[in-house]
Design an enzyme around this catalytic site. Structure first.
Site, PDB file in Angstrom:
ATOM      1  N   SER A  51       0.829  -1.209   0.000  1.00 38.14           N
ATOM      2  CA  SER A  51       0.000   0.000   0.000  1.00 38.14           C
ATOM      3  C   SER A  51       0.862   1.257   0.000  1.00 38.14           C
ATOM      4  O   SER A  51       0.578   2.222  -0.715  1.00 38.14           O
ATOM      5  CB  SER A  51      -0.915   0.002   1.234  1.00 38.14           C
ATOM      6  OG  SER A  51      -1.731  -1.143   1.271  1.00 38.14           O
ATOM      7  N   LYS A 176      -0.714 -10.178   7.941  1.00 34.73           N
ATOM      8  CA  LYS A 176      -0.436  -8.821   8.397  1.00 34.73           C
ATOM      9  C   LYS A 176      -1.737  -8.228   8.936  1.00 34.73           C
ATOM     10  O   LYS A 176      -2.727  -8.111   8.217  1.00 34.73           O
ATOM     11  CB  LYS A 176       0.103  -7.952   7.265  1.00 34.73           C
ATOM     12  CG  LYS A 176       0.407  -6.526   7.717  1.00 34.73           C
ATOM     13  CD  LYS A 176       0.820  -5.620   6.570  1.00 34.73           C
ATOM     14  CE  LYS A 176       1.068  -4.209   7.119  1.00 34.73           C
ATOM     15  NZ  LYS A 176       1.291  -3.223   6.026  1.00 34.73           N
TER      16      LYS A 176
END
Length: 340
Positions: A51, A176
């Site tokens: 990201s 994650k």
């Protein structure tokens, strides 16, 4: 790849991607420089094209270039033991597998994959998510890490039972938790016998009676905290490591929280965690543009995001510098922690 670098406890940095400010082309010298700076600071792994890396703004060829240049820079600097995890998120199983193959060709050793979300109404069920992740794991040449980040996938937030169920697949080796749910992390880490750093407490290895255990023949499971402001809480919860954007700016501070925990210096770790959380909170409000521009302000490189992300004005950057002074004073007081 004949021998994969094992994931180990510690701090992983999801790197930002650098562009020439005038041409908007990849700035590969800065990409390489940044990766080596992080490794020298003690970061044990790099996440490229996640990201923070603006992967959605890059072509497949550009993504491969970023991964390849990062790997080459680490190798040239003597950091062959620092693995690259590559973002490989697409809206289809086929697309994610193709990105995983691209990543493998470019030198990545693991992939990080978000749930699909464009057709939220059709893919948000547990069975659809199970089919998606196991399908990607079947086709990927690289081990898969589940990326649970509700903020970027239309609110899809997988619960611990689903993550544990999906993770029974032998090619899924971690999660994650950018959901910041430490209870969820605790349950998953316990059920899947996640690896942990040295701990000041005796480790309780009692398996969960509510879930099947997982074979570690492929790789021991890794439970990643996804935000720096709960690093210490992640460790207390039985987590393995962190993947945190603040490590772009203050990698040694992030690493030092791990070091203090493992040395049993809990009061010092707690004090440092509060400073880190304050800094992380500031950066979380300015995201990629702010991270890049604060790198420019403090370290002389960074630049700007690719449009349509907007640049911060000069006043906003000065305010950001002021708010980060405490964390950066700590960062500049610490040595590099790399053993290389």
């Amino acid at each position: 790849m004949s021998q994969r670098t094992p994931l180990r406890p510690g701090v992983y940095c999801p790197t930002v991607t650098f562009f020439h400010p005038d041409t908007d082309e990849l700035d590969t010298p800065t990409i390489r420089k940044h990766a080596v700076r992080l490794a020298r600071a003690g970061v044990v792994g790099i996440v490229a094209m996640g990201s923070n890396g603006e992967a959605v703004h890059l072509s497949r060829a550009e993504r491969q270039t970023v991964i390849r240049e990062t790997r080459a820079a680490l190798d040239a600097a003597g950091f062959r033991n620092v693995p690259i995890i590559a973002g490989a998120s697409d809206q289809s199983v086929r697309g994610s597998v193709e990105l995983a193959r691209d990543a493998a060709e470019a030198g990545a050793e693991y992939v990080l994959v978000l749930p699909p979300s464009y057709y939220r109404y059709a893919v948000g069920s547990e069975e659809s998510l199970y089919d998606f992740f196991t399908g990607v794991a079947e086709g990927s040449p690289l081990p898969v890490i589940i990326y649970n980040y509700p903020g970027v996938v239309a609110g899809i937030d997988m619960d611990s039972d689903l993550i544990i169920r999906i993770s029974q697949h032998p090619n899924i080796v971690g999660t994650k938790f950018t959901c910041a749910n430490t209870g969820k992390l605790t349950r998953v880490a316990r059920a899947l016998k996640a690896i942990t750093p040295p701990s000041p407490f005796p480790l309780d290895q009692t398996p969960s009676p509510n879930h099947p255990t997982k074979s570690t023949a492929n790789h021991p499971y890794v439970a990643f905290g996804g935000i720096a402001d709960f690093t210490l809480q992640c460790l207390i919860s039985g987590g393995s490591a962190t993947i945190v954007g603040t490590a772009n700016v203050a990698p040694r501070t992030c690493v030092q929280v791990f070091n203090l925990w493992s040395e049993g210096k809990l009061a010092e770790a707690y004090r440092l965690q509060k400073i880190l959380a304050d800094g992380d909170g500031v950066l979380s409000k300015v995201l990629i543009p702010g991270t890049k521009q604060i790198l420019q302000a403090f370290f002389g490189y960074g630049g700007y995001p690719r449009p349509p992300l907007r640049r911060l004005d000069d006043a906003a950057v000065r305010e950001l510098q002021d708010k980060l002074q405490e964390m950066m004073a700590v960062e500049n007081s610490l040595p590099d922690f790399s053993a290389s």
